[in-house]
Design an enzyme around this catalytic site. Structure first.
Site, short mmCIF file in Angstrom:
data_model
loop_
_atom_site.label_atom_id
_atom_site.label_comp_id
_atom_site.label_asym_id
_atom_site.label_seq_id
_atom_site.Cartn_x
_atom_site.Cartn_y
_atom_site.Cartn_z
N SER A 180 -58.66 -26.81 -16.72
CA SER A 180 -57.99 -26.36 -18.05
C SER A 180 -58.47 -26.82 -19.38
O SER A 180 -58.39 -25.99 -20.30
CB SER A 180 -56.46 -26.47 -17.86
N HIS A 189 -56.14 -21.04 -13.41
CA HIS A 189 -57.00 -20.65 -14.33
C HIS A 189 -58.04 -19.70 -13.62
O HIS A 189 -58.96 -19.05 -14.57
CB HIS A 189 -57.67 -21.45 -15.63
N LYS A 242 -51.20 -16.55 -16.74
CA LYS A 242 -52.56 -16.48 -17.28
C LYS A 242 -52.99 -14.79 -17.06
O LYS A 242 -52.23 -14.05 -17.84
CB LYS A 242 -53.40 -17.51 -16.61
#
Length: 395
Positions: free
Chosen positions: A184, A212, A243
């Site tokens: 990240s 992610h 996300k």
């Protein structure tokens, strides 16, 4: 006299000092939806600090699915999945998520953080269990390990030789390797081919945290294991809805038997209220758009390539970045705050990251990109980065 337990709070002055110096970068207030531009202090700011990789948090279809779910199911489930909080929409969502990451089954949690907490602490519940982690793994992984009865062993970031040493050392223990799919802060991708090879060699299981990577890696957004053609080898895949999937919540996917075990042993599932209907609805909407518009992922990668090339041409150090997360490594903490401040004055929102979040001397500006960023927005960003970089002597 006995010390007051609040003493540490009264003495805490780090944030106050930063606020006084005008370099406090946290809890900034946004007055609009999470788009490529956001409103702050009444003005438009270019958002280069969002994890909404596919730009779906304000998509009409996603909002419509959320509203429809609220109209049908109300605003909350008033209990845990274990007791009265399981809706048919949860089960439908679990089927779709399992299919997305190529697994038999999945289990939905109220946050991505709770998914890691629950899955890891349930799986590594034996006193003899070893949990092997990359040093840059997300905090929720570390906290999951703290709640487990297993022992944590860390290996240097992306260092496969070190990973092998660690596995060799604990070859007589039940063990699991836990790694982020995309890291990240650094924006690099885990070496899953090597990790799964070593896992097989030393009899370890593998958990990939794809927070992610869902919606980012693989043509259909199915994440890291799919990207490498290793869906079979990643035993558990953890993901989040906050996300690409435009909401809040999380999931863990794997073989039916293991997911059933987690379902009955994950404290963060059993003792927490279930995912609200609106959130479940919005994730369904995001999955719809991902299926209908695979070109969004293509655009995300076009923007990523454009910015990676742009930063490098200007002479910035982007480390090992290879995804829509691109750190611009500044070095000195103070320089990093100055750069953040100058970019903020140019109406660009970025996230400065200094020690202890990164090693001393490795302070960075974390930028992240969305499928919906337009070329002129990205070019403006590069121009402003060039100006500030030159002014501060970084390039």
């Amino acid at each position: 006299s006995i010390m007051d337990i609040f003493e540490k709070a009264y003495l805490y002055d780090l944030a106050d000092k930063a606020r006084e110096a005008g370099i406090y970068p946290y809890f900034r207030v946004i007055q609009s939806d999470q788009d490529t531009k956001v409103i702050m202090n009444g003005q438009k700011v270019l958002m280069l600090g969002s994890n909404s990789y596919l730009g779906l948090t304000n998509h009409p279809h996603v909002k419509k699915r959320a509203v429809k779910a609220i109209e049908k199911y109300g605003t909350g489930c008033a209990g845990s999945r274990f007791l009265n909080g399981t809706l048919d929409i949860h089960l439908e969502l679990e089927d779709r998520l399992a299919a997305l990451v190529g697994k038999e089954a999945s289990l939905v949690f109220a946050t991505g953080y709770q998914a890691n907490l629950g899955a890891i602490s349930a799986v590594a519940s034996g006193k003899n269990d070893i949990i092997v982690t990359d040093k840059l793994d997300h905090a929720s992984i570390l906290d999951g390990i703290r709640l487990s009865f297993g022992k944590m062993v860390r290996y240097n970031h992306a260092d496969m030789n070190h990973l092998e040493k660690v596995l060799k050392l604990h070859k007589n223990h039940p063990k699991v390797i836990v790694t982020d799919g995309i890291f990240s802060m650094d924006g690099d991708i885990a070496n899953l081919p090597a990790i799964t090879f070593l896992a097989e060699k030393y009899g370890a299981r593998v958990i990939v945290d794809d927070a992610h990577a869902v919606g980012v890696l693989s043509a259909d957004g199915g994440g890291t294991a799919k990207h490498f053609g290793l869906t079979e080898k990643a035993d558990l895949v953890v993901g989040t809805f906050s996300k690409s999937l435009a909401s809040v919540g999380g999931f863990v996917a794997g073989e039916k038997k293991v997911i059933d075990f987690i379902k009955h042993n994950a404290r963060s599932l059993i003792f927490s209220a279930s995912l609200p209907p609106g959130s479940a609805g919005s994730v369904m909407g995001a999955l719809d758009i991902m299926e209908r518009e695979p070109e969004r992922i293509e655009r995300l990668w076009e923007n990523t390539t454009f910015m990676l090339d742009g930063f490098k041409k200007l002479g910035f150090n982007t480390g090992h970045a290879e995804t829509p997360i691109i750190p611009v490594i500044v070095g000195d903490d103070y320089q990093c705050f100055r750069m953040w401040k100058m970019l903020e004055e140019a109406n660009i929102f970025v996230n400065p990251t200094v020690s202890p979040a990164v090693p001393k001397g490795q302070a960075l500006i974390r930028t992240s990109f969305m499928a919906t960023h337009k070329k002129d927005e990205l070019q403006y960003a590069l121009d402003k980065f060039e100006e500030t970089g030159k002014q501060l002597g970084i390039i």
